[in-house]
Design a protein around this motif. Structure first.
Motif, PDB file in Angstrom:
ATOM      1  N   SER A 203       7.492   7.889  -0.502  1.00  0.00           N
ATOM      2  CA  SER A 203       7.445   6.436  -0.340  1.00  0.00           C
ATOM      3  C   SER A 203       6.116   6.062   0.276  1.00  0.00           C
ATOM      4  CB  SER A 203       8.597   5.933   0.534  1.00  0.00           C
ATOM      5  OG  SER A 203       8.494   6.434   1.853  1.00  0.00           O
ATOM      6  N   VAL A 204       5.548   4.972  -0.200  1.00  0.00           N
ATOM      7  CA  VAL A 204       4.213   4.541   0.229  1.00  0.00           C
ATOM      8  C   VAL A 204       4.204   3.026   0.375  1.00  0.00           C
ATOM      9  CG1 VAL A 204       2.971   6.488  -0.810  1.00  0.00           C
ATOM     10  CG2 VAL A 204       3.479   4.469  -2.194  1.00  0.00           C
ATOM     11  N   PRO A 205       3.199   2.457   1.055  1.00  0.00           N
ATOM     12  CA  PRO A 205       3.104   0.997   1.164  1.00  0.00           C
ATOM     13  C   PRO A 205       2.921   0.346  -0.207  1.00  0.00           C
ATOM     14  CG  PRO A 205       1.702   2.075   2.786  1.00  0.00           C
ATOM     15  CD  PRO A 205       2.169   3.143   1.852  1.00  0.00           C
ATOM     16  N   ALA A 206       3.286  -0.923  -0.285  1.00  0.00           N
ATOM     17  CA  ALA A 206       3.050  -1.688  -1.510  1.00  0.00           C
ATOM     18  C   ALA A 206       1.549  -1.841  -1.732  1.00  0.00           C
ATOM     19  CB  ALA A 206       3.706  -3.060  -1.398  1.00  0.00           C
ATOM     20  N   ASP A 207       1.182  -2.066  -2.976  1.00  0.00           N
ATOM     21  CA  ASP A 207      -0.218  -2.284  -3.324  1.00  0.00           C
ATOM     22  C   ASP A 207      -0.331  -3.563  -4.154  1.00  0.00           C
ATOM     23  OD1 ASP A 207      -2.918  -2.064  -3.724  1.00  0.00           O
ATOM     24  OD2 ASP A 207      -2.766  -0.510  -5.266  1.00  0.00           O
ATOM     25  N   PRO A 208      -0.790  -4.681  -3.557  1.00  0.00           N
ATOM     26  CA  PRO A 208      -1.310  -4.766  -2.186  1.00  0.00           C
ATOM     27  C   PRO A 208      -0.174  -4.941  -1.184  1.00  0.00           C
ATOM     28  CG  PRO A 208      -1.492  -6.885  -3.251  1.00  0.00           C
ATOM     29  CD  PRO A 208      -0.975  -5.938  -4.306  1.00  0.00           C
ATOM     30  N   THR A 209      -0.476  -4.620   0.079  1.00  0.00           N
ATOM     31  CA  THR A 209       0.458  -4.870   1.157  1.00  0.00           C
ATOM     32  C   THR A 209      -0.049  -6.047   1.978  1.00  0.00           C
ATOM     33  OG1 THR A 209       1.573  -3.940   3.095  1.00  0.00           O
ATOM     34  CG2 THR A 209      -0.691  -3.247   2.728  1.00  0.00           C
ATOM     35  N   SER A 210       0.881  -6.795   2.573  1.00  0.00           N
ATOM     36  CA  SER A 210       0.497  -7.912   3.442  1.00  0.00           C
ATOM     37  C   SER A 210       0.863  -7.623   4.888  1.00  0.00           C
ATOM     38  CB  SER A 210       1.177  -9.201   2.975  1.00  0.00           C
ATOM     39  OG  SER A 210       2.592  -9.062   2.992  1.00  0.00           O
ATOM     40  N   THR A 211       1.229  -6.361   5.183  1.00  0.00           N
ATOM     41  CA  THR A 211       1.591  -5.991   6.542  1.00  0.00           C
ATOM     42  C   THR A 211       0.555  -5.043   7.121  1.00  0.00           C
ATOM     43  OG1 THR A 211       2.948  -4.134   5.775  1.00  0.00           O
ATOM     44  CG2 THR A 211       4.045  -6.253   6.071  1.00  0.00           C
ATOM     45  N   VAL A 212       0.257  -5.218   8.411  1.00  0.00           N
ATOM     46  CA  VAL A 212      -0.691  -4.339   9.084  1.00  0.00           C
ATOM     47  C   VAL A 212      -0.042  -2.998   9.412  1.00  0.00           C
ATOM     48  CG1 VAL A 212      -2.081  -4.064  11.185  1.00  0.00           C
ATOM     49  CG2 VAL A 212      -2.042  -6.272   9.987  1.00  0.00           C
ATOM     50  N   THR A 213       1.242  -3.024   9.787  1.00  0.00           N
ATOM     51  CA  THR A 213       1.973  -1.794  10.108  1.00  0.00           C
ATOM     52  C   THR A 213       2.627  -1.255   8.846  1.00  0.00           C
ATOM     53  OG1 THR A 213       2.406  -2.587  12.349  1.00  0.00           O
ATOM     54  CG2 THR A 213       3.766  -0.776  11.540  1.00  0.00           C
ATOM     55  N   ASN A 214       2.329  -0.008   8.493  1.00  0.00           N
ATOM     56  CA  ASN A 214       2.822   0.568   7.245  1.00  0.00           C
ATOM     57  C   ASN A 214       3.449   1.938   7.494  1.00  0.00           C
ATOM     58  OD1 ASN A 214       1.740  -1.207   4.796  1.00  0.00           O
ATOM     59  ND2 ASN A 214       0.194  -1.218   6.404  1.00  0.00           N
TER      60      ASN A 214
ATOM     61  N   TYR B 160      -3.126   8.577  -1.186  1.00  0.00           N
ATOM     62  CA  TYR B 160      -2.649   7.296  -1.730  1.00  0.00           C
ATOM     63  C   TYR B 160      -3.583   6.208  -1.235  1.00  0.00           C
ATOM     64  CZ  TYR B 160       0.215   3.182  -2.610  1.00  0.00           C
ATOM     65  OH  TYR B 160       0.682   1.948  -3.036  1.00  0.00           O
ATOM     66  N   THR B 161      -4.111   5.413  -2.154  1.00  0.00           N
ATOM     67  CA  THR B 161      -4.988   4.306  -1.791  1.00  0.00           C
ATOM     68  C   THR B 161      -4.314   2.991  -2.160  1.00  0.00           C
ATOM     69  OG1 THR B 161      -6.149   4.383  -3.928  1.00  0.00           O
ATOM     70  CG2 THR B 161      -7.065   5.689  -2.117  1.00  0.00           C
ATOM     71  N   PHE B 162      -4.561   1.980  -1.356  1.00  0.00           N
ATOM     72  CA  PHE B 162      -3.937   0.675  -1.576  1.00  0.00           C
ATOM     73  C   PHE B 162      -4.795  -0.386  -0.900  1.00  0.00           C
ATOM     74  CE2 PHE B 162      -2.464   2.466   2.324  1.00  0.00           C
ATOM     75  CZ  PHE B 162      -2.278   1.420   3.211  1.00  0.00           C
ATOM     76  N   SER B 163      -4.519  -1.633  -1.195  1.00  0.00           N
ATOM     77  CA  SER B 163      -5.299  -2.734  -0.628  1.00  0.00           C
ATOM     78  C   SER B 163      -4.425  -3.560   0.314  1.00  0.00           C
ATOM     79  CB  SER B 163      -5.872  -3.620  -1.742  1.00  0.00           C
ATOM     80  OG  SER B 163      -4.825  -4.199  -2.502  1.00  0.00           O
ATOM     81  N   TYR B 164      -5.096  -4.292   1.183  1.00  0.00           N
ATOM     82  CA  TYR B 164      -4.413  -5.189   2.128  1.00  0.00           C
ATOM     83  C   TYR B 164      -4.801  -6.617   1.782  1.00  0.00           C
ATOM     84  CZ  TYR B 164      -3.540  -7.833   6.401  1.00  0.00           C
ATOM     85  OH  TYR B 164      -3.132  -8.782   7.303  1.00  0.00           O
ATOM     86  N   ARG B 165      -3.798  -7.485   1.726  1.00  0.00           N
ATOM     87  CA  ARG B 165      -4.061  -8.898   1.451  1.00  0.00           C
ATOM     88  C   ARG B 165      -3.373  -9.722   2.522  1.00  0.00           C
ATOM     89  NH1 ARG B 165      -1.953 -10.978  -4.122  1.00  0.00           N
ATOM     90  NH2 ARG B 165       0.037 -10.713  -3.047  1.00  0.00           N
ATOM     91  N   ASP B 166      -4.160 -10.513   3.247  1.00  0.00           N
ATOM     92  CA  ASP B 166      -3.607 -11.391   4.268  1.00  0.00           C
ATOM     93  C   ASP B 166      -2.984 -12.583   3.570  1.00  0.00           C
ATOM     94  OD1 ASP B 166      -3.073 -13.148   6.337  1.00  0.00           O
ATOM     95  OD2 ASP B 166      -4.830 -12.563   7.489  1.00  0.00           O
ATOM     96  N   THR B 167      -1.667 -12.531   3.394  1.00  0.00           N
ATOM     97  CA  THR B 167      -0.973 -13.587   2.651  1.00  0.00           C
ATOM     98  C   THR B 167      -1.161 -14.936   3.298  1.00  0.00           C
ATOM     99  OG1 THR B 167       0.684 -11.993   1.913  1.00  0.00           O
ATOM    100  CG2 THR B 167       1.254 -14.319   1.734  1.00  0.00           C
ATOM    101  N   LEU B 168      -1.095 -14.973   4.626  1.00  0.00           N
ATOM    102  CA  LEU B 168      -1.234 -16.252   5.307  1.00  0.00           C
ATOM    103  C   LEU B 168      -2.616 -16.829   5.095  1.00  0.00           C
ATOM    104  CD1 LEU B 168       0.608 -15.512   8.655  1.00  0.00           C
ATOM    105  CD2 LEU B 168       1.470 -16.693   6.651  1.00  0.00           C
TER     106      LEU B 168
END
Length: 244
Positions: A44-55, A115-123
């Motif tokens: 299991s891995v974080p979503a890509d992109p993820t909007s959470t800082v804690t993963n 595993y590589t993924f991106s972070y998106r600040d949804t707010l």
């Protein structure tokens, strides 16, 4: 497990030259020499992109008794267990990376599972969007009329509204009744140390706990003929500030 020891074999060559042949015994019983240690399998891995800082991520390994080492964003390796939880740096540009290696009892390490993924600040992407609506009619000279105000939050997280402001268009439609002369506005008031909580994908109506609504009145001007304001309308413009 026995500590592996090198084995030495000697033989005489054709011309009496001593030839030394050296071979090392395999470090792990049951694994043939030259066979690489299996890498972890990410489960299991974080979503890509993820909007959470804690993963959080987890993995499995085909062999028992393994320990593991992790690296986040290509930084130093540290001991870890599955599942592992970490905080990424939201200011880091580009994609984020999690790497996991298996380590056997002799210290031999596997290749890394990455595993590589991106972070998106949804707010930030949404710009803390919220909408404000509210209108009133039937104004009478000298009488304050409260404006029912509805604050709607279309976003995925709670918005804390810290201020609202109501503005009137300068002239009526059709023209002839100037707002600055004939109308007065009382702005919504937020109590000290209070924020208006608007849950995700919800609407809050003012007045609410700790916050009053806006109000409008037609000024009572005995020396001014206000018949020009009959059956006229004004555009209301709402603005506000919020945080999360």
């Amino acid at each position: 497990m026995k500590t592996p020891t090198p084995t030495r074999h000697t033989a005489l060559g054709l011309f009496g030259v001593l030839v030394v042949l050296t071979m090392a015994a395999d470090a792990t019983p049951g694994i043939a020499p030259g066979v690489l240690l299996a890498a972890p399998v990410l489960a299991s891995v974080p979503a890509d992109p993820t909007s959470t800082v804690t993963n959080t991520a987890s993995w499995t390994h085909p062999q028992s008794g393994m320990s593991f080492r992790c690296s986040t964003d290509d930084r130093g390796w540290f001991p870890c267990t599955t599942p592992v939880t970490w905080e990424l740096d939201p200011t880091r540009a580009g994609r984020h990376r999690l790497s996991v290696r298996a380590v056997d009892g002799t210290g031999r390490q596997s290749a890394s599972a990455d595993y590589t993924f991106s972070y998106r600040d949804t707010l930030r992407a949404l710009g803390l969007q919220f909408t404000v609506t509210g209108s009133i009619d039937g104004l009478a000279p000298g009488v304050w009329r409260p404006v029912p105000v509805r604050v709607s939050n279309p976003g995925p997280v709670t918005v804390q509204v810290t201020g609202l402001e109501l503005r009137l268009s300068s002239d009526s439609t059709p023209p002839g009744c100037a707002a600055v002369t004939n109308l007065e506005v009382r702005q919504p008031q937020l109590a000290a140390d209070t924020v208006l909580q608007v849950p995700a994908r919800a609407t809050v109506t003012l007045p609410a706990a700790g916050m009053s609504t806006a109000a409008i009145r037609l000024r009572d001007l005995p020396t001014v003929n206000q018949d020009a304001c009959k059956n006229k309308s004004f555009a209301l413009t709402w603005s506000g500030t919020a945080q999360h």
